[in-house]
Design a protein around this motif. Structure first.
Motif, PDB file in Angstrom:
ATOM      1  N   TYR A 110     -33.037 -26.468 -11.377  1.00  0.00           N
ATOM      2  CA  TYR A 110     -31.753 -25.912 -10.794  1.00  0.00           C
ATOM      3  C   TYR A 110     -30.615 -26.320 -11.268  1.00  0.00           C
ATOM      4  CZ  TYR A 110     -34.062 -25.549  -5.554  1.00  0.00           C
ATOM      5  OH  TYR A 110     -34.667 -24.891  -4.579  1.00  0.00           O
ATOM      6  N   TYR A 111     -30.310 -27.281 -12.262  1.00  0.00           N
ATOM      7  CA  TYR A 111     -29.141 -27.347 -13.180  1.00  0.00           C
ATOM      8  C   TYR A 111     -29.005 -26.383 -15.058  1.00  0.00           C
ATOM      9  CZ  TYR A 111     -26.026 -30.103 -16.053  1.00  0.00           C
ATOM     10  OH  TYR A 111     -24.930 -30.001 -16.861  1.00  0.00           O
ATOM     11  N   ARG A 112     -30.134 -25.830 -14.368  1.00  0.00           N
ATOM     12  CA  ARG A 112     -30.786 -25.091 -16.319  1.00  0.00           C
ATOM     13  C   ARG A 112     -30.302 -23.712 -15.737  1.00  0.00           C
ATOM     14  NH1 ARG A 112     -30.309 -28.242 -20.210  1.00  0.00           N
ATOM     15  NH2 ARG A 112     -31.527 -30.325 -20.338  1.00  0.00           N
ATOM     16  N   TYR A 113     -31.507 -23.770 -15.023  1.00  0.00           N
ATOM     17  CA  TYR A 113     -31.652 -22.061 -14.722  1.00  0.00           C
ATOM     18  C   TYR A 113     -31.293 -21.479 -13.392  1.00  0.00           C
ATOM     19  CZ  TYR A 113     -35.060 -23.747 -18.287  1.00  0.00           C
ATOM     20  OH  TYR A 113     -35.234 -24.640 -19.803  1.00  0.00           O
ATOM     21  N   TRP A 114     -31.611 -22.169 -12.140  1.00  0.00           N
ATOM     22  CA  TRP A 114     -30.950 -21.988 -11.134  1.00  0.00           C
ATOM     23  C   TRP A 114     -29.146 -21.743 -10.687  1.00  0.00           C
ATOM     24  CZ3 TRP A 114     -34.421 -18.488  -8.162  1.00  0.00           C
ATOM     25  CH2 TRP A 114     -33.366 -18.409  -6.985  1.00  0.00           C
ATOM     26  N   PHE A 115     -28.310 -22.514 -11.042  1.00  0.00           N
ATOM     27  CA  PHE A 115     -27.359 -23.130 -10.789  1.00  0.00           C
ATOM     28  C   PHE A 115     -26.997 -22.580 -11.706  1.00  0.00           C
ATOM     29  CE2 PHE A 115     -28.466 -25.824  -6.612  1.00  0.00           C
ATOM     30  CZ  PHE A 115     -28.561 -24.959  -6.180  1.00  0.00           C
ATOM     31  N   ARG A 116     -27.460 -22.397 -13.257  1.00  0.00           N
ATOM     32  CA  ARG A 116     -26.741 -22.592 -14.569  1.00  0.00           C
ATOM     33  C   ARG A 116     -25.450 -23.582 -14.700  1.00  0.00           C
ATOM     34  NH1 ARG A 116     -26.049 -16.845 -13.168  1.00  0.00           N
ATOM     35  NH2 ARG A 116     -26.769 -18.158 -10.890  1.00  0.00           N
ATOM     36  N   VAL A 117     -25.534 -25.119 -14.601  1.00  0.00           N
ATOM     37  CA  VAL A 117     -24.026 -25.798 -14.258  1.00  0.00           C
ATOM     38  C   VAL A 117     -23.590 -25.605 -15.521  1.00  0.00           C
ATOM     39  CG1 VAL A 117     -23.342 -27.986 -13.832  1.00  0.00           C
ATOM     40  CG2 VAL A 117     -25.381 -26.989 -12.574  1.00  0.00           C
ATOM     41  N   ASP A 118     -22.284 -25.012 -15.753  1.00  0.00           N
ATOM     42  CA  ASP A 118     -21.042 -25.821 -16.508  1.00  0.00           C
ATOM     43  C   ASP A 118     -20.427 -26.841 -16.095  1.00  0.00           C
ATOM     44  OD1 ASP A 118     -21.623 -23.152 -17.546  1.00  0.00           O
ATOM     45  OD2 ASP A 118     -19.995 -21.738 -16.820  1.00  0.00           O
ATOM     46  N   VAL A 119     -19.655 -27.437 -17.185  1.00  0.00           N
ATOM     47  CA  VAL A 119     -19.479 -28.932 -17.537  1.00  0.00           C
ATOM     48  C   VAL A 119     -18.482 -29.338 -18.048  1.00  0.00           C
ATOM     49  CG1 VAL A 119     -20.291 -32.021 -17.356  1.00  0.00           C
ATOM     50  CG2 VAL A 119     -21.548 -30.050 -16.430  1.00  0.00           C
ATOM     51  N   GLU A 120     -17.046 -29.963 -17.344  1.00  0.00           N
ATOM     52  CA  GLU A 120     -15.884 -29.832 -18.117  1.00  0.00           C
ATOM     53  C   GLU A 120     -15.355 -31.369 -18.171  1.00  0.00           C
ATOM     54  OE1 GLU A 120     -12.711 -26.939 -17.820  1.00  0.00           O
ATOM     55  OE2 GLU A 120     -14.238 -25.612 -17.263  1.00  0.00           O
ATOM     56  N   GLY A 121     -14.125 -31.497 -19.350  1.00  0.00           N
ATOM     57  CA  GLY A 121     -14.154 -32.969 -18.889  1.00  0.00           C
ATOM     58  C   GLY A 121     -14.876 -34.264 -18.322  1.00  0.00           C
ATOM     59  N   ILE A 122     -16.479 -34.670 -18.860  1.00  0.00           N
ATOM     60  CA  ILE A 122     -17.609 -35.487 -18.758  1.00  0.00           C
ATOM     61  C   ILE A 122     -17.162 -36.312 -19.373  1.00  0.00           C
ATOM     62  CG2 ILE A 122     -18.206 -34.591 -21.284  1.00  0.00           C
ATOM     63  CD1 ILE A 122     -20.093 -35.825 -17.550  1.00  0.00           C
ATOM     64  N   ASP A 123     -16.068 -36.438 -20.607  1.00  0.00           N
ATOM     65  CA  ASP A 123     -15.826 -37.444 -21.250  1.00  0.00           C
ATOM     66  C   ASP A 123     -15.113 -38.667 -20.135  1.00  0.00           C
ATOM     67  OD1 ASP A 123     -16.924 -37.456 -23.471  1.00  0.00           O
ATOM     68  OD2 ASP A 123     -15.194 -35.788 -24.055  1.00  0.00           O
ATOM     69  N   LEU A 288     -34.818 -25.926  -0.199  1.00  0.00           N
ATOM     70  CA  LEU A 288     -34.920 -25.466  -1.362  1.00  0.00           C
ATOM     71  C   LEU A 288     -34.909 -24.632  -1.760  1.00  0.00           C
ATOM     72  CD1 LEU A 288     -38.861 -26.881  -2.204  1.00  0.00           C
ATOM     73  CD2 LEU A 288     -36.933 -28.127  -2.276  1.00  0.00           C
ATOM     74  N   MET A 289     -34.171 -23.550  -0.345  1.00  0.00           N
ATOM     75  CA  MET A 289     -34.077 -22.050  -0.893  1.00  0.00           C
ATOM     76  C   MET A 289     -32.592 -21.629  -0.773  1.00  0.00           C
ATOM     77  SD  MET A 289     -36.375 -20.163   2.613  1.00  0.00           S
ATOM     78  CE  MET A 289     -38.144 -20.421   2.076  1.00  0.00           C
ATOM     79  N   TYR A 290     -31.616 -22.962  -1.732  1.00  0.00           N
ATOM     80  CA  TYR A 290     -30.772 -22.147  -2.878  1.00  0.00           C
ATOM     81  C   TYR A 290     -30.403 -20.549  -3.119  1.00  0.00           C
ATOM     82  CZ  TYR A 290     -29.643 -27.184  -1.801  1.00  0.00           C
ATOM     83  OH  TYR A 290     -30.217 -28.278  -1.493  1.00  0.00           O
ATOM     84  N   LEU A 291     -29.218 -20.267  -2.650  1.00  0.00           N
ATOM     85  CA  LEU A 291     -28.960 -19.717  -2.884  1.00  0.00           C
ATOM     86  C   LEU A 291     -28.620 -19.248  -5.131  1.00  0.00           C
ATOM     87  CD1 LEU A 291     -27.039 -17.097  -0.133  1.00  0.00           C
ATOM     88  CD2 LEU A 291     -29.736 -16.245  -1.339  1.00  0.00           C
ATOM     89  N   PRO A 292     -29.224 -18.299  -5.538  1.00  0.00           N
ATOM     90  CA  PRO A 292     -28.476 -18.796  -7.527  1.00  0.00           C
ATOM     91  C   PRO A 292     -27.133 -18.894  -7.208  1.00  0.00           C
ATOM     92  CG  PRO A 292     -29.370 -16.158  -6.736  1.00  0.00           C
ATOM     93  CD  PRO A 292     -29.275 -17.424  -5.632  1.00  0.00           C
ATOM     94  N   ALA A 293     -26.247 -19.353  -7.065  1.00  0.00           N
ATOM     95  CA  ALA A 293     -24.347 -19.628  -7.426  1.00  0.00           C
ATOM     96  C   ALA A 293     -24.231 -20.101  -8.609  1.00  0.00           C
ATOM     97  CB  ALA A 293     -23.610 -19.754  -6.463  1.00  0.00           C
ATOM     98  N   LYS A 294     -23.315 -19.928  -9.099  1.00  0.00           N
ATOM     99  CA  LYS A 294     -22.275 -20.329 -10.811  1.00  0.00           C
ATOM    100  C   LYS A 294     -21.734 -21.530 -10.612  1.00  0.00           C
ATOM    101  CE  LYS A 294     -21.793 -20.262 -14.744  1.00  0.00           C
ATOM    102  NZ  LYS A 294     -22.996 -20.601 -16.160  1.00  0.00           N
ATOM    103  N   PHE A 295     -22.617 -22.842 -10.873  1.00  0.00           N
ATOM    104  CA  PHE A 295     -22.021 -23.815 -10.615  1.00  0.00           C
ATOM    105  C   PHE A 295     -21.134 -24.012 -11.811  1.00  0.00           C
ATOM    106  CE2 PHE A 295     -23.578 -27.211  -7.427  1.00  0.00           C
ATOM    107  CZ  PHE A 295     -23.785 -26.100  -6.803  1.00  0.00           C
ATOM    108  N   ARG A 296     -20.313 -25.017 -11.568  1.00  0.00           N
ATOM    109  CA  ARG A 296     -19.017 -25.464 -12.432  1.00  0.00           C
ATOM    110  C   ARG A 296     -18.646 -26.482 -12.161  1.00  0.00           C
ATOM    111  NH1 ARG A 296     -16.522 -23.160 -16.851  1.00  0.00           N
ATOM    112  NH2 ARG A 296     -17.070 -20.971 -15.500  1.00  0.00           N
ATOM    113  N   ILE A 297     -18.817 -27.881 -12.989  1.00  0.00           N
ATOM    114  CA  ILE A 297     -17.620 -29.432 -12.618  1.00  0.00           C
ATOM    115  C   ILE A 297     -17.325 -29.439 -12.900  1.00  0.00           C
ATOM    116  CG2 ILE A 297     -19.236 -31.134 -12.028  1.00  0.00           C
ATOM    117  CD1 ILE A 297     -21.725 -30.282 -11.682  1.00  0.00           C
ATOM    118  N   ARG A 298     -16.116 -29.836 -13.024  1.00  0.00           N
ATOM    119  CA  ARG A 298     -14.730 -30.433 -13.496  1.00  0.00           C
ATOM    120  C   ARG A 298     -14.585 -31.852 -14.103  1.00  0.00           C
ATOM    121  NH1 ARG A 298      -9.702 -26.281 -14.142  1.00  0.00           N
ATOM    122  NH2 ARG A 298     -11.129 -25.048 -14.943  1.00  0.00           N
TER     123      ARG A 298
END
Length: 347
Positions: A110-123, A288-298
């Protein structure tokens, strides 16, 4: 007169009065026999023991009388304890590393291929010490907490376990409650929060919107609800840990809610009965049937709470003001992130 005098003489002589004889056993002039009802003397009662246990079961030796059980040797009680199972790797909160490792391939998918999560400000997430992450909440079965956990695991230079403070309704569903507990869910109680943050210096995430956030229908997406009474601010002040606001975009479209059915909610006993693309027609498989929306976490800049005095935690107006400030920061970031994205599915 003659008759009366004779009656008096009979009474004085004691020979017989209404069937009683002078030599009868009832007048004490004759010895009683065993057949007449003589009894043996009762044995002497033992002295009262103030230390006796009325609930203690007696034991009987073979061929011997009953006696009280002897005092147990506390060292023998060790055999009643379960044997250590290092492979389980369960901590005091019930979080199981073995269960997490079993779910890791699915979470990574889910993290890498389904939601393709982009992360900002992890520091902005501290590498050590306690910290309280505060994020927006959404979706019928919210995927935001697992994705934040995966972001810290994969992107942070010093990955650490992430615990989530959740509502007590999880305990009412045996399978869901057990699984959530194994993945790091802890009941949202002030004592639990203080032990995690102050005593154990853990990373903890909380969603102040609670059920109000997960009940939002699709047209209400990314409009933050009220952050309760600011309990998370009071928790951070008492623990002396920073607050890290977190803005998550994508969860609203991954598991949207189009409507609620109150009647079915009462009949099924669920906290709510949503209607969306997968539920109720696919049943439990809808989880388990999440739609493949693009995730962004800041992850936003931390808010230092160590400078506040512990007495500030009892000021309801001050706590509510800080809670509203955190909510405003997250809302501004959400608005900016939603306006900047070109597509729900491509980001």
């Amino acid at each position: 007169m003659a008759r009366g005098g004779a009656e008096v003489k009979r009474r004085r002589s004691g020979t017989r009065v209404r069937g009683l004889r002078a030599d009868g056993p009832l007048l004490g002039s004759a010895h009683l026999t065993l057949e007449a009802g003589s009894e043996r003397l009762r044995p002497a009662q033992p002295a009262f023991d103030v230390h006796a246990d009325a609930l203690e079961l007696p034991v009987q030796e073979p061929g011997g009388p009953l006696r009280a059980a002897p005092e147990p040797d506390l060292r023998e009680l060790r055999r009643l304890l379960p044997r250590p199972e290092p492979e389980r790797q369960v901590d005091d909160w019930g979080r199981s590393q073995r269960v997490l490792d079993a779910f890791m391939p699915l979470l990574d998918f889910y993290y890498r291929y389904w939601f393709r999560v982009d992360v900002e400000g992890i520091d902005n997430v501290p590498s050590e010490g306690g910290a309280l992450l505060v994020a927006n909440h959404s979706g019928a079965l919210p995927p935001d907490a697992p994705m934040v956990m995966q972001a810290i695991r994969h992107e942070h230079p010093n990955p650490r376990p992430l615990y989530m403070l959740g509502e007590h309704w999880f305990k009412g569903y045996p399978l869901v409650g057990m699984l959530a507990n194994k993945l790091g869910l802890v009941a949202a109680h002030p004592a639990n929060a203080q032990r995690l943050l102050r005593d154990e210096q853990r990373l903890v995430i909380v969603f102040p919107e609670g059920q109000k956030g997960t009940r939002k229908v699709f047209w209400q997406r990314y409009r933050l609800r009220r952050f309760g009474r600011g309990g998370f601010v009071r928790t951070a002040i008492l623990a002396g840990v920073p607050i890290v606001p977190v803005a998550v975009v994508g969860a609203e479209e991954a598991m949207p809610i189009f409507a609620h059915v109150p009647l079915l909610q009462r009949l099924t006993g669920l906290i709510y009965f949503p209607i969306n693309h997968a539920f109720p027609h696919f049943g439990l498989a809808a989880g388990l049937m999440y739609l493949p929306a693009k995730f962004r976490i800041r992850f936003l800049e931390p808010i230092d709470m160590a400078s506040y005095d512990r007495s500030d935690a009892d000021d309801a107006a001050f706590v509510q003001h800080l809670a509203e400030d955190v909510r405003s920061r997250i809302q501004r970031e959400l608005d900016a992130m939603v306006n900047a994205r070109r597509s729900v599915w491509l980001g």
